[in-house]
Design a protein around this motif. Structure first.
Motif, PDB file in Angstrom:
ATOM      1  N   THR A 252       0.817  -1.226   0.000  1.00 54.60           N
ATOM      2  CA  THR A 252       0.000   0.000   0.000  1.00 54.60           C
ATOM      3  C   THR A 252       0.849   1.275   0.000  1.00 54.60           C
ATOM      4  OG1 THR A 252      -0.100   0.196   2.393  1.00 54.60           O
ATOM      5  CG2 THR A 252      -1.785  -1.163   1.357  1.00 54.60           C
ATOM      6  N   VAL A 253       0.157   2.391  -0.152  1.00 58.06           N
ATOM      7  CA  VAL A 253       0.774   3.717  -0.083  1.00 58.06           C
ATOM      8  C   VAL A 253       1.271   3.967   1.338  1.00 58.06           C
ATOM      9  CG1 VAL A 253       0.363   6.170  -0.386  1.00 58.06           C
ATOM     10  CG2 VAL A 253      -0.947   4.529  -1.717  1.00 58.06           C
ATOM     11  N   GLY A 254       2.459   4.542   1.458  1.00 59.11           N
ATOM     12  CA  GLY A 254       2.995   4.829   2.788  1.00 59.11           C
ATOM     13  C   GLY A 254       2.361   6.039   3.441  1.00 59.11           C
ATOM     14  N   PHE A 255       2.527   6.112   4.770  1.00 59.21           N
ATOM     15  CA  PHE A 255       2.071   7.302   5.491  1.00 59.21           C
ATOM     16  C   PHE A 255       3.227   8.278   5.619  1.00 59.21           C
ATOM     17  CE2 PHE A 255       0.248   3.715   8.225  1.00 59.21           C
ATOM     18  CZ  PHE A 255      -0.785   3.497   7.334  1.00 59.21           C
ATOM     19  N   VAL A 256       2.897   9.511   5.927  1.00 57.79           N
ATOM     20  CA  VAL A 256       3.924  10.480   6.286  1.00 57.79           C
ATOM     21  C   VAL A 256       3.292  11.453   7.266  1.00 57.79           C
ATOM     22  CG1 VAL A 256       3.493  12.209   4.503  1.00 57.79           C
ATOM     23  CG2 VAL A 256       5.813  11.845   5.316  1.00 57.79           C
ATOM     24  N   ARG A 257       4.123  12.053   8.082  1.00 58.36           N
ATOM     25  CA  ARG A 257       3.651  13.077   9.010  1.00 58.36           C
ATOM     26  C   ARG A 257       2.974  14.201   8.233  1.00 58.36           C
ATOM     27  NH1 ARG A 257       8.711  13.715  10.502  1.00 58.36           N
ATOM     28  NH2 ARG A 257       9.077  11.920  11.811  1.00 58.36           N
ATOM     29  N   LYS A 258       1.966  14.812   8.801  1.00 59.72           N
ATOM     30  CA  LYS A 258       1.312  15.972   8.188  1.00 59.72           C
ATOM     31  C   LYS A 258       0.933  15.730   6.728  1.00 59.72           C
ATOM     32  CE  LYS A 258       4.634  18.920  10.582  1.00 59.72           C
ATOM     33  NZ  LYS A 258       5.633  19.941  10.325  1.00 59.72           N
ATOM     34  N   LEU A 259       0.365  14.586   6.452  1.00 58.07           N
ATOM     35  CA  LEU A 259      -0.139  14.320   5.104  1.00 58.07           C
ATOM     36  C   LEU A 259      -1.313  15.263   4.851  1.00 58.07           C
ATOM     37  CD1 LEU A 259       0.722  12.166   3.027  1.00 58.07           C
ATOM     38  CD2 LEU A 259      -1.131  10.747   3.834  1.00 58.07           C
ATOM     39  N   PRO A 260      -1.353  15.895   3.668  1.00 56.66           N
ATOM     40  CA  PRO A 260      -2.464  16.830   3.413  1.00 56.66           C
ATOM     41  C   PRO A 260      -3.801  16.127   3.619  1.00 56.66           C
ATOM     42  CG  PRO A 260      -0.898  16.854   1.597  1.00 56.66           C
ATOM     43  CD  PRO A 260      -0.441  15.780   2.532  1.00 56.66           C
ATOM     44  N   HIS A 261      -4.717  16.776   4.353  1.00 60.31           N
ATOM     45  CA  HIS A 261      -5.931  16.039   4.714  1.00 60.31           C
ATOM     46  C   HIS A 261      -6.819  15.740   3.500  1.00 60.31           C
ATOM     47  CE1 HIS A 261      -7.031  20.264   5.309  1.00 60.31           C
ATOM     48  NE2 HIS A 261      -8.213  19.897   4.859  1.00 60.31           N
ATOM     49  N   HIS A 262      -6.714  16.562   2.442  1.00 56.16           N
ATOM     50  CA  HIS A 262      -7.478  16.249   1.230  1.00 56.16           C
ATOM     51  C   HIS A 262      -7.004  14.923   0.631  1.00 56.16           C
ATOM     52  CE1 HIS A 262      -9.403  20.012   1.405  1.00 56.16           C
ATOM     53  NE2 HIS A 262      -8.327  20.716   1.117  1.00 56.16           N
ATOM     54  N   LEU A 263      -5.689  14.725   0.733  1.00 51.86           N
ATOM     55  CA  LEU A 263      -5.106  13.514   0.195  1.00 51.86           C
ATOM     56  C   LEU A 263      -5.550  12.307   1.019  1.00 51.86           C
ATOM     57  CD1 LEU A 263      -3.299  13.244  -2.211  1.00 51.86           C
ATOM     58  CD2 LEU A 263      -1.329  13.356  -0.730  1.00 51.86           C
ATOM     59  N   VAL A 264      -5.551  12.499   2.322  1.00 49.27           N
ATOM     60  CA  VAL A 264      -5.997  11.425   3.211  1.00 49.27           C
ATOM     61  C   VAL A 264      -7.437  11.056   2.872  1.00 49.27           C
ATOM     62  CG1 VAL A 264      -6.459  10.768   5.583  1.00 49.27           C
ATOM     63  CG2 VAL A 264      -4.466  12.163   5.063  1.00 49.27           C
ATOM     64  N   ALA A 265      -8.265  12.080   2.682  1.00 46.09           N
ATOM     65  CA  ALA A 265      -9.670  11.829   2.363  1.00 46.09           C
ATOM     66  C   ALA A 265      -9.785  11.074   1.043  1.00 46.09           C
ATOM     67  CB  ALA A 265     -10.428  13.146   2.304  1.00 46.09           C
ATOM     68  N   SER A 266      -8.996  11.485   0.048  1.00 48.11           N
ATOM     69  CA  SER A 266      -9.060  10.852  -1.268  1.00 48.11           C
ATOM     70  C   SER A 266      -8.637   9.390  -1.230  1.00 48.11           C
ATOM     71  CB  SER A 266      -8.138  11.577  -2.256  1.00 48.11           C
ATOM     72  OG  SER A 266      -8.749  12.723  -2.736  1.00 48.11           O
ATOM     73  N   PHE A 267      -7.597   9.120  -0.459  1.00 49.52           N
ATOM     74  CA  PHE A 267      -7.050   7.765  -0.454  1.00 49.52           C
ATOM     75  C   PHE A 267      -7.720   6.875   0.586  1.00 49.52           C
ATOM     76  CE2 PHE A 267      -3.795   9.477  -3.118  1.00 49.52           C
ATOM     77  CZ  PHE A 267      -3.329   8.384  -3.829  1.00 49.52           C
ATOM     78  N   ARG A 268      -8.647   7.450   1.315  1.00 49.58           N
ATOM     79  CA  ARG A 268      -9.233   6.722   2.431  1.00 49.58           C
ATOM     80  C   ARG A 268      -9.859   5.382   2.004  1.00 49.58           C
ATOM     81  NH1 ARG A 268     -10.719   7.970   7.893  1.00 49.58           N
ATOM     82  NH2 ARG A 268     -12.058   6.262   8.505  1.00 49.58           N
ATOM     83  N   SER A 269     -10.585   5.409   0.894  1.00 52.83           N
ATOM     84  CA  SER A 269     -11.266   4.174   0.494  1.00 52.83           C
ATOM     85  C   SER A 269     -10.251   3.088   0.119  1.00 52.83           C
ATOM     86  CB  SER A 269     -12.214   4.440  -0.665  1.00 52.83           C
ATOM     87  OG  SER A 269     -11.487   4.666  -1.835  1.00 52.83           O
ATOM     88  N   THR A 270      -9.147   3.507  -0.543  1.00 53.94           N
ATOM     89  CA  THR A 270      -8.108   2.533  -0.881  1.00 53.94           C
ATOM     90  C   THR A 270      -7.521   1.937   0.396  1.00 53.94           C
ATOM     91  OG1 THR A 270      -7.497   4.127  -2.575  1.00 53.94           O
ATOM     92  CG2 THR A 270      -6.113   2.194  -2.365  1.00 53.94           C
ATOM     93  N   MET A 271      -7.276   2.825   1.367  1.00 55.22           N
ATOM     94  CA  MET A 271      -6.718   2.375   2.635  1.00 55.22           C
ATOM     95  C   MET A 271      -7.703   1.467   3.353  1.00 55.22           C
ATOM     96  SD  MET A 271      -3.758   3.008   2.951  1.00 55.22           S
ATOM     97  CE  MET A 271      -3.182   2.156   4.395  1.00 55.22           C
TER      98      MET A 271
END
Ligand SMILES: Nc1nc2c(ncn2[C@@H]2O[C@H](COP(=O)(O)OP(=O)(O)OP(=O)(O)O)[C@@H](O)[C@H]2O)c(=O)[nH]1
Ligand SMILES: [Mg+2]
Length: 431
Positions: A252-271
């Motif tokens: 899967t895609v890695g995490f990083v500190r302070k990931l832009p929250h829009h990006l988190v929202a977008s990738f949420r379903s994949t995660m």
């Protein structure tokens, strides 16, 4: 970031607030440098501004901004990257003072993702995140233009244009959301129709070694390099080791500190899809213990039960620290049935891999039991059913029926238990 072969010269800027330590701030800035390199830039200077609190207008204070301006001129810098998220107004103010393009960590990460996304789903997710990030910042270009054109008389035109722009962006956001929903639906249907394989998801901080481990477990060839966000598409493959059940591993895609929250929202379903796996391996770089917390937070946020997670401390070939860490962290299990929730490996050298595979095997068998059955010849329909729901390891024809050794999932055991020829061992196991 850079489209030609000449890397962009960049200054990286961070802030140490009163309640932060210098060491942590330095670590964050080093990570920002790595992100900038990943995007194709070269960091010519790293600046840490010490502040009691962030400055409302410029985040770092105008004095510090002037200092950066002088440095940027001297070093021929074309981009300034801030480690913290800047408001649209702060970005504007800083660009005015420094007279160089300014972006924040979120914009940088979005840029990296945009350059890396390959699948239709990942590209759609990234574009959506970029547009959501852009929307409140659309005023920017127009406020510059308005000022140039001189306020009165031109203002109405500018505002109209701005409104049109915003509408176009919003419409596109709506389209992308619709597309994502469709892609998700297809994926969901595919997943349901897939065989009842045991699924293992590899999650963790970027650069922790997920893809290296993925390749080791599957014999695959995922891209594993010393770059941040090397992997942007969830990738699944069969486990190469002999397993008690068919096993599929997902990178899967890695995490990083302070990931832009829009990006988190977008990738949420994949995660969410990835972590709906039967088992989640949280891969941690032993040399970066502090990154474990970021992963733990994400896993908590996705509401993954702790007993579905195994902490995998990777890169132990770089030092013995990982072993000590995993021992101390793994010792306080709260459930009645304590079991191995942590292990140490080197995905690179292969050390500890067999042990990890054994842990996975153990988990696979937990949801059922291995039984020896004798199914009478006249009950051939039951034998066919057994093959549907169970893992059959051995089968041979005997006088009165077919002798079978199989792993049977818990919810099917009642249907087959009366064929069992190893009742005593089964009772012993259950007890
Ligand atoms: N020394 C050492 N290096 C490792 C080990 N595992 C992975 N690496 C290195 O760490 C770097 C990152 O590995 P990846 O497998 O790409 O990491 P990842 O977690 O998939 O990273 P992203 O896809 O960017 O999130 C590569 O240079 C690997 O060779 C290990 O056990 N020991
Ligand atoms: Mg990877």
């Amino acid at each position: 970031m850079s489209t030609n072969n000449v890397p962009e010269q960049v200054i990286a800027v961070g802030v140490v607030l009163a309640d932060q330590t210098r060491r942590v701030a330095d670590e964050h800035l080093d990570e920002l440098e790595k992100l900038i390199e990943t995007a194709g830039g070269v960091v010519v200077a790293k600046i840490l501004a010490k502040r009691q609190a962030p400055d409302a207008a410029t985040w770092i204070g105008s004095g510090k901004a002037e200092e950066i301006k002088r440095l940027a001129e001297k070093q021929n810098v074309s981009l300034i990257v801030f480690d913290d998220e800047l408001s649209p107004a702060q970005t504007r103010n800083l660009e005015k003072i420094i007279d160089t393009k300014v972006i924040d960590r979120s914009a940088l990460i979005l840029d990296i993702f945009a350059g890396r996304a390959r699948s239709r789903e990942a590209r759609t997710q990234v574009e959506l995140a970029q547009l959501e990030y852009m929307l409140p910042r659309l005023t920017r270009q127009w406020s510059h233009l308005e000022r140039q054109a001189g306020g009165i008389g031109t203002r109405g035109v500018g505002e109209t244009q701005l409104e049109i722009d915003r509408r176009i962006v919003r419409t596109r956001i709506g389209q992308l959301k619709g597309e994502l929903q469709k892609i998700e639906q297809t994926r969901y249907t595919q997943r349901k129709s897939r065989s009842a394989a045991f699924t293992v998801a590899l999650v963790g901080y970027t650069n922790a070694g997920k893809s290296t481990l993925f390749n080791r477990l599957t014999g695959g060839s995922a891209w594993a390099v010393d770059k941040l966000f090397a992997t942007l598409d969830a990738k699944s493959q069969r486990m190469a080791h002999p397993m008690p059940r068919p096993t599929v591993v997902t990178d899967t895609v890695g995490f990083v500190r302070k990931l832009p929250h829009h990006l988190v929202a977008s990738f949420r379903s994949t995660m969410e899809e990835a972590v709906s796996a039967d088992l989640v391996l949280h891969v941690i770089d032993s040399a970066h213990e502090e990154q474990a917390e970021v992963g733990e937070e994400v896993l908590r946020d996705l509401a993954i039960a702790e007993d579905r997670i195994i902490e995998v401390w990777n890169k132990v070939d770089l030092g013995s620290r990982g072993f000590e860490v995993s021992r101390s962290r793994g010792s306080h299990s709260e459930t009645a049935q304590p079991r191995d929730r942590t292990t140490s490996i080197s995905a690179l050298t292969g050390r500890g891999i067999e042990n990890l595979v054994d842990l996975i095997r153990q988990r696979e068998l937990e949801g059922g039991e291995v039984l020896q059955l004798e199914i009478p010849h006249e009950e051939s329909r039951m034998l066919a059913k057994l093959h549907d729901v169970a893992e059959v390891y051995e089968q041979r024809s005997a006088d009165r029926g077919t002798r079978v050794t199989a792993w049977i999932p818990q919810n099917a055991i009642d249907r087959f238990a009366h064929f069992s020829v190893s009742i005593s061992s089964r009772r012993a196991k259950v007890g």
